[in-house]
Design a protein around this motif. Structure first.
Motif, PDB file in Angstrom:
ATOM      1  N   ALA A 147      19.813  80.135  -6.793  1.00  0.00           N
ATOM      2  CA  ALA A 147      20.850  80.500  -6.046  1.00  0.00           C
ATOM      3  C   ALA A 147      21.551  81.603  -7.264  1.00  0.00           C
ATOM      4  CB  ALA A 147      21.486  79.579  -5.388  1.00  0.00           C
ATOM      5  N   GLN A 148      22.346  81.073  -8.064  1.00  0.00           N
ATOM      6  CA  GLN A 148      22.988  82.025  -9.230  1.00  0.00           C
ATOM      7  C   GLN A 148      21.798  83.083  -9.572  1.00  0.00           C
ATOM      8  OE1 GLN A 148      25.865  78.210 -10.014  1.00  0.00           O
ATOM      9  NE2 GLN A 148      24.629  78.895 -11.231  1.00  0.00           N
ATOM     10  N   ASN A 150      19.899  84.415  -9.264  1.00  0.00           N
ATOM     11  CA  ASN A 150      19.261  85.897  -7.775  1.00  0.00           C
ATOM     12  C   ASN A 150      20.511  86.311  -7.828  1.00  0.00           C
ATOM     13  OD1 ASN A 150      16.785  84.955  -7.049  1.00  0.00           O
ATOM     14  ND2 ASN A 150      17.169  83.444  -5.227  1.00  0.00           N
ATOM     15  N   LEU A 151      21.520  85.877  -7.946  1.00  0.00           N
ATOM     16  CA  LEU A 151      22.940  86.888  -7.316  1.00  0.00           C
ATOM     17  C   LEU A 151      23.184  86.961  -8.566  1.00  0.00           C
ATOM     18  CD1 LEU A 151      25.450  87.547  -5.516  1.00  0.00           C
ATOM     19  CD2 LEU A 151      26.892  85.220  -7.085  1.00  0.00           C
ATOM     20  N   PHE A 152      23.260  86.741  -9.741  1.00  0.00           N
ATOM     21  CA  PHE A 152      23.280  87.786 -11.219  1.00  0.00           C
ATOM     22  C   PHE A 152      21.967  89.086 -11.003  1.00  0.00           C
ATOM     23  CE2 PHE A 152      24.464  83.637 -13.771  1.00  0.00           C
ATOM     24  CZ  PHE A 152      25.603  84.167 -13.279  1.00  0.00           C
ATOM     25  N   GLU A 153      21.205  88.762 -10.324  1.00  0.00           N
ATOM     26  CA  GLU A 153      19.561  89.508 -10.790  1.00  0.00           C
ATOM     27  C   GLU A 153      20.795  91.107  -9.265  1.00  0.00           C
ATOM     28  OE1 GLU A 153      15.321  90.390  -9.689  1.00  0.00           O
ATOM     29  OE2 GLU A 153      15.681  88.337  -9.715  1.00  0.00           O
ATOM     30  N   ALA A 154      20.932  90.580  -7.970  1.00  0.00           N
ATOM     31  CA  ALA A 154      21.053  91.612  -7.590  1.00  0.00           C
ATOM     32  C   ALA A 154      22.664  92.219  -7.629  1.00  0.00           C
ATOM     33  CB  ALA A 154      21.810  90.805  -5.832  1.00  0.00           C
ATOM     34  N   ARG A 155      23.666  91.722  -8.544  1.00  0.00           N
ATOM     35  CA  ARG A 155      24.502  91.959  -8.928  1.00  0.00           C
ATOM     36  C   ARG A 155      24.379  93.262  -9.655  1.00  0.00           C
ATOM     37  NH1 ARG A 155      29.633  89.423  -7.276  1.00  0.00           N
ATOM     38  NH2 ARG A 155      30.958  91.319  -8.373  1.00  0.00           N
ATOM     39  N   LEU A 156      23.378  92.612 -11.031  1.00  0.00           N
ATOM     40  CA  LEU A 156      23.042  93.366 -12.258  1.00  0.00           C
ATOM     41  C   LEU A 156      22.244  94.634 -11.646  1.00  0.00           C
ATOM     42  CD1 LEU A 156      22.073  90.939 -14.604  1.00  0.00           C
ATOM     43  CD2 LEU A 156      23.317  92.191 -15.109  1.00  0.00           C
ATOM     44  N   ARG A 157      20.914  94.033 -10.680  1.00  0.00           N
ATOM     45  CA  ARG A 157      20.375  95.524  -9.602  1.00  0.00           C
ATOM     46  C   ARG A 157      21.082  96.848  -9.408  1.00  0.00           C
ATOM     47  NH1 ARG A 157      15.147  95.312 -10.524  1.00  0.00           N
ATOM     48  NH2 ARG A 157      14.520  92.954 -10.774  1.00  0.00           N
TER      49      ARG A 157
END
Length: 274
Positions: A147-148, A150-157
């Motif tokens: 989950a973390q 995925n969260l990092f990926e969303a914020r970086l994108r």
């Protein structure tokens, strides 16, 4: 509430605050409170417009955070310099962690979003400010790893520059302890590793003349309240330097451990050189 890292040397014993010190607490503290919470109100009002239009992206509110942090440093009387050039492209930043003052010194230098342990979200005042300014909170449980990520990926994108403290804790401000490579795994996500860069940053504090060199460190059993009062009561402050090293491309490293080791070497060299 206290940091986790413990120095082999005893924690400094601060002398009692004098009458002049209490006067400085009032004269510094009131303007700082007004600036921080006035900026927070403005940020939240602007976010009401920004969020439905841009979602995760924050094209305007980070400017408020940066201005508030710069003014706060000025009110404390901390001399502040920046060396090197903050990265312009998509990526993340990794830095050493001295103490809670890092929130202001690093935010003043560049538009960033901190990555912090989840317990900080519950801290009085600080947790509230952290949530409002877009801090990413993480848990240390292995079951939350996906989950973390995925969260990092969303914020970086979304174009956010996330700032990680790979040491995992604050220190006495004089040294860099070994980086944990776990969080670097998020940078190697398929589709991200080919476009992301990582910028190592060294944060260097110089104590006020005559004070313990570890004046700006925060570790062991230290608590936030007494630390805040010490900084507000100080007759004078020292300086902080934020050193931006050249960013590196994630795709140039075979794995997270090699990237973590490279960044640790750069950050430590900057701290030791200064």
């Amino acid at each position: 509430m206290s940091p986790y890292w413990f120095s082999e040397e005893p924690e400094p014993k601060d002398p009692p605050i004098t009458a002049a010190g209490w006067l400085r607490i009032v004269l510094r503290g009131l303007p700082i409170v007004l600036v921080i919470f006035g900026g927070l109100v403005l940020l939240l009002l602007l976010r009401l417009i920004e969020r439905p239009l841009f979602g995760l992206k924050r094209p305007a509110t980070p400017y408020i955070t940066r201005a508030v942090c710069r003014i706060t440093l000025m009110l404390f009387g901390l001399r502040y310099t920046v060396s090197g050039r903050p990265m312009a492209g998509r990526g993340a930043i990794v830095a050493n962690h001295a103490g809670w003052f890092d929130i202001f010194t690093l935010n003043a230098a560049q538009q960033i979003y901190f990555v912090s342990k989840d317990e900080v979200a519950g801290w009085p005042a600080i947790g509230w400010l952290a949530r409002a300014t877009g801090t990413v909170f993480i848990r240390r449980k292995g079951s939350d790893a996906m989950a973390q990520k995925n969260l990092f990926e969303a914020r970086l994108r979304a174009g956010h520059r996330l700032l990680f403290f790979p040491e995992g804790t604050s220190t006495d401000s004089l040294r860099v302890i070994p980086f944990k490579s776990t969080l670097f795994a998020a940078f190697f996500t398929e589709g991200l590793k080919d476009v992301l860069s990582i910028q190592p940053v060294s944060l260097v504090y110089t104590a006020p003349k005559g004070e313990d060199p570890r004046f700006y460190g925060w570790w062991g059993e230290m608590e936030f309240g007494p630390s805040l009062l010490k900084y507000l009561a100080a007759p004078r402050h020292g300086s902080a330097e934020v050193i931006f090293h050249d960013p590196v491309r994630v795709q140039d490293f075979p794995d997270r451990k090699s990237l973590a080791a490279y960044c640790e070497e750069k950050v430590r060299a900057g701290v030791e050189r200064s």
